[in-house]
Design a protein around this motif. Sequence first.
Motif, PDB file in Angstrom:
ATOM      1  N   UNK A   1       8.743 -65.434 102.750  1.00 13.06           N
ATOM      2  CA  UNK A   1       8.364 -65.240 101.351  1.00 13.06           C
ATOM      3  C   UNK A   1       7.069 -65.981 101.021  1.00 13.06           C
ATOM      4  N   UNK A   2       6.913 -67.194 101.564  1.00 12.62           N
ATOM      5  CA  UNK A   2       5.713 -67.986 101.293  1.00 12.62           C
ATOM      6  C   UNK A   2       4.452 -67.325 101.828  1.00 12.62           C
ATOM      7  N   UNK A   3       4.590 -66.568 102.922  1.00 10.94           N
ATOM      8  CA  UNK A   3       3.435 -65.910 103.542  1.00 10.94           C
ATOM      9  C   UNK A   3       3.240 -64.475 103.057  1.00 10.94           C
ATOM     10  N   UNK A   4       4.065 -64.040 102.112  1.00 10.07           N
ATOM     11  CA  UNK A   4       4.028 -62.646 101.680  1.00 10.07           C
ATOM     12  C   UNK A   4       2.840 -62.386 100.753  1.00 10.07           C
ATOM     13  N   UNK A   5       2.379 -61.132 100.690  1.00 15.34           N
ATOM     14  CA  UNK A   5       1.306 -60.792  99.747  1.00 15.34           C
ATOM     15  C   UNK A   5       1.667 -61.111  98.292  1.00 15.34           C
ATOM     16  N   UNK A   6       2.933 -60.951  97.931  1.00 12.72           N
ATOM     17  CA  UNK A   6       3.345 -61.248  96.559  1.00 12.72           C
ATOM     18  C   UNK A   6       3.155 -62.729  96.230  1.00 12.72           C
ATOM     19  N   UNK A   7       3.467 -63.594  97.186  1.00 15.36           N
ATOM     20  CA  UNK A   7       3.299 -65.027  96.959  1.00 15.36           C
ATOM     21  C   UNK A   7       1.813 -65.394  96.917  1.00 15.36           C
TER      22      UNK A   7
ATOM     23  N   UNK B   1      10.204 -63.759  84.190  1.00 17.26           N
ATOM     24  CA  UNK B   1      11.339 -63.865  85.116  1.00 17.26           C
ATOM     25  C   UNK B   1      11.625 -62.513  85.755  1.00 17.26           C
ATOM     26  N   UNK B   2      11.591 -61.456  84.955  1.00 18.47           N
ATOM     27  CA  UNK B   2      11.813 -60.115  85.491  1.00 18.47           C
ATOM     28  C   UNK B   2      10.777 -59.730  86.528  1.00 18.47           C
ATOM     29  N   UNK B   3       9.512 -60.068  86.262  1.00 18.34           N
ATOM     30  CA  UNK B   3       8.450 -59.772  87.225  1.00 18.34           C
ATOM     31  C   UNK B   3       8.683 -60.515  88.540  1.00 18.34           C
ATOM     32  N   UNK B   4       9.118 -61.778  88.422  1.00 18.58           N
ATOM     33  CA  UNK B   4       9.394 -62.568  89.630  1.00 18.58           C
ATOM     34  C   UNK B   4      10.538 -61.953  90.443  1.00 18.58           C
ATOM     35  N   UNK B   5      11.598 -61.549  89.746  1.00 20.36           N
ATOM     36  CA  UNK B   5      12.731 -60.948  90.447  1.00 20.36           C
ATOM     37  C   UNK B   5      12.337 -59.634  91.109  1.00 20.36           C
ATOM     38  N   UNK B   6      11.529 -58.847  90.413  1.00 25.13           N
ATOM     39  CA  UNK B   6      11.082 -57.577  90.997  1.00 25.13           C
ATOM     40  C   UNK B   6      10.252 -57.826  92.247  1.00 25.13           C
ATOM     41  N   UNK B   7       9.345 -58.815  92.185  1.00 21.17           N
ATOM     42  CA  UNK B   7       8.527 -59.130  93.350  1.00 21.17           C
ATOM     43  C   UNK B   7       9.378 -59.662  94.493  1.00 21.17           C
ATOM     44  N   UNK B   8      10.391 -60.451  94.157  1.00 21.74           N
ATOM     45  CA  UNK B   8      11.269 -61.005  95.192  1.00 21.74           C
ATOM     46  C   UNK B   8      12.011 -59.895  95.927  1.00 21.74           C
ATOM     47  N   UNK B   9      12.607 -58.973  95.175  1.00 24.05           N
ATOM     48  CA  UNK B   9      13.411 -57.923  95.809  1.00 24.05           C
ATOM     49  C   UNK B   9      12.552 -56.869  96.497  1.00 24.05           C
ATOM     50  N   UNK B  10      11.281 -56.824  96.174  1.00 20.94           N
ATOM     51  CA  UNK B  10      10.386 -55.860  96.819  1.00 20.94           C
ATOM     52  C   UNK B  10       9.723 -56.439  98.067  1.00 20.94           C
ATOM     53  N   UNK B  11       9.997 -57.701  98.385  1.00 19.01           N
ATOM     54  CA  UNK B  11       9.357 -58.357  99.530  1.00 19.01           C
ATOM     55  C   UNK B  11      10.292 -58.346 100.730  1.00 19.01           C
ATOM     56  N   UNK B  12       9.891 -57.700 101.837  1.00 26.67           N
ATOM     57  CA  UNK B  12      10.751 -57.672 103.032  1.00 26.67           C
ATOM     58  C   UNK B  12      10.804 -59.048 103.697  1.00 26.67           C
ATOM     59  N   UNK B  13      11.979 -59.417 104.183  1.00 34.67           N
ATOM     60  CA  UNK B  13      12.178 -60.694 104.871  1.00 34.67           C
ATOM     61  C   UNK B  13      13.055 -60.454 106.088  1.00 34.67           C
ATOM     62  N   UNK B  14      13.008 -61.352 107.079  1.00 32.16           N
ATOM     63  CA  UNK B  14      13.892 -61.202 108.245  1.00 32.16           C
ATOM     64  C   UNK B  14      15.349 -61.380 107.840  1.00 32.16           C
ATOM     65  N   UNK B  15      16.192 -60.446 108.234  1.00 36.33           N
ATOM     66  CA  UNK B  15      17.610 -60.490 107.866  1.00 36.33           C
ATOM     67  C   UNK B  15      18.435 -60.921 109.069  1.00 36.33           C
ATOM     68  N   UNK B  16      19.209 -62.005 108.961  1.00 40.61           N
ATOM     69  CA  UNK B  16      20.049 -62.433 110.083  1.00 40.61           C
ATOM     70  C   UNK B  16      21.165 -61.453 110.386  1.00 40.61           C
ATOM     71  N   UNK B  17      21.582 -60.672 109.384  1.00 40.24           N
ATOM     72  CA  UNK B  17      22.605 -59.663 109.593  1.00 40.24           C
ATOM     73  C   UNK B  17      22.386 -58.523 108.604  1.00 40.24           C
ATOM     74  N   UNK B  18      22.859 -57.369 108.974  1.00 38.97           N
ATOM     75  CA  UNK B  18      22.702 -56.207 108.107  1.00 38.97           C
ATOM     76  C   UNK B  18      24.064 -55.760 107.603  1.00 38.97           C
TER      77      UNK B  18
END
Length: 296
Positions: free
Chosen positions: A211-217, A262-279
């Motif tokens: 998340x820290x390295x994402x374009x959104x951040x 807050x809504x903008x932050x949540x939208x950016x968070x959920x739109x940012x792909x991250x490594x998932x330990x499990x699916x």
Amino acid sequence: MTGALPHDPALPQLAQALDARAMAPVFAAALGGMQVLACEVDRVKYRPQRNCSVAYRLRLGDPQGGREFEQRVAARFCSGGDSARRYRQASGRGTLASAAGPALTHLPALDMLAHWWPNDAKLDALRWLHDDAELGRRCLPEVVAALTGGRGQLIDHRTTLVQVVPELRVCARVELRFQREPGAAVSTQTLYAKADVERSGAATHAVMRSLADSPAQISGRLRTPHSLLWQASSGLHWQLAVPGRALQDAQPQIGPATSARVGDQLAALHATPVPAPQTTNVETLRAQVHQACALL
């Protein structure tokens, strides 16, 4: 309060367990002279016809030393005499004396086993956060090195518990004073050390770094805490504190402009792909439904 409690024949001690005033003398009897000035029920986890875990916060007074301090106690009220088995198991793991004295309290009359902080049935990381000297010697040099690129030196620190969920997770605020290099001025930094029973800090560290390295951040649309370090040896995940005020501290209510941010932050968070330990797939969800039905 007691009138609204469920009737559970397997746990006849339930009413007393959830009555802080009734439990205060129970804990006082285990202290040998120290006074229980206040007793508060902090958390409850109830398993019908099996057991009930209750976390208490005690305010204790030492008549000889003239001091007052807080002591956390996590008690499990069992059924069928199971507290005796748990007591034998806990005693075999090794314990530490609490600030109040006791490490474990077993009361067969209540079918109760109580762990006194920093002892916990499952969460070993509590011991690191309890012993400031050991934390400074074993954990914080690596934290300071991560902050300074390997050249820093720890001066001192202060640890404050933020949240303790017995047998599950803990979060502590650690305020550091350090030098970035020999002879430099003393710097300060506030961090949060987190641990959980699943030791999921490694996966959380990877997600937060992503998340820290994402374009959104980078563009400023997203602001998440900076994940500094995962220490496998202690099970502690270290994060830098985020400046600002918590939403729960905003009084009396949050205005439309803040809500939009807050809504903008949540939208950016959920739109940012991250490594998932499990699916999660359909088969996993169906299994969870069957497990929930079986439990009910």
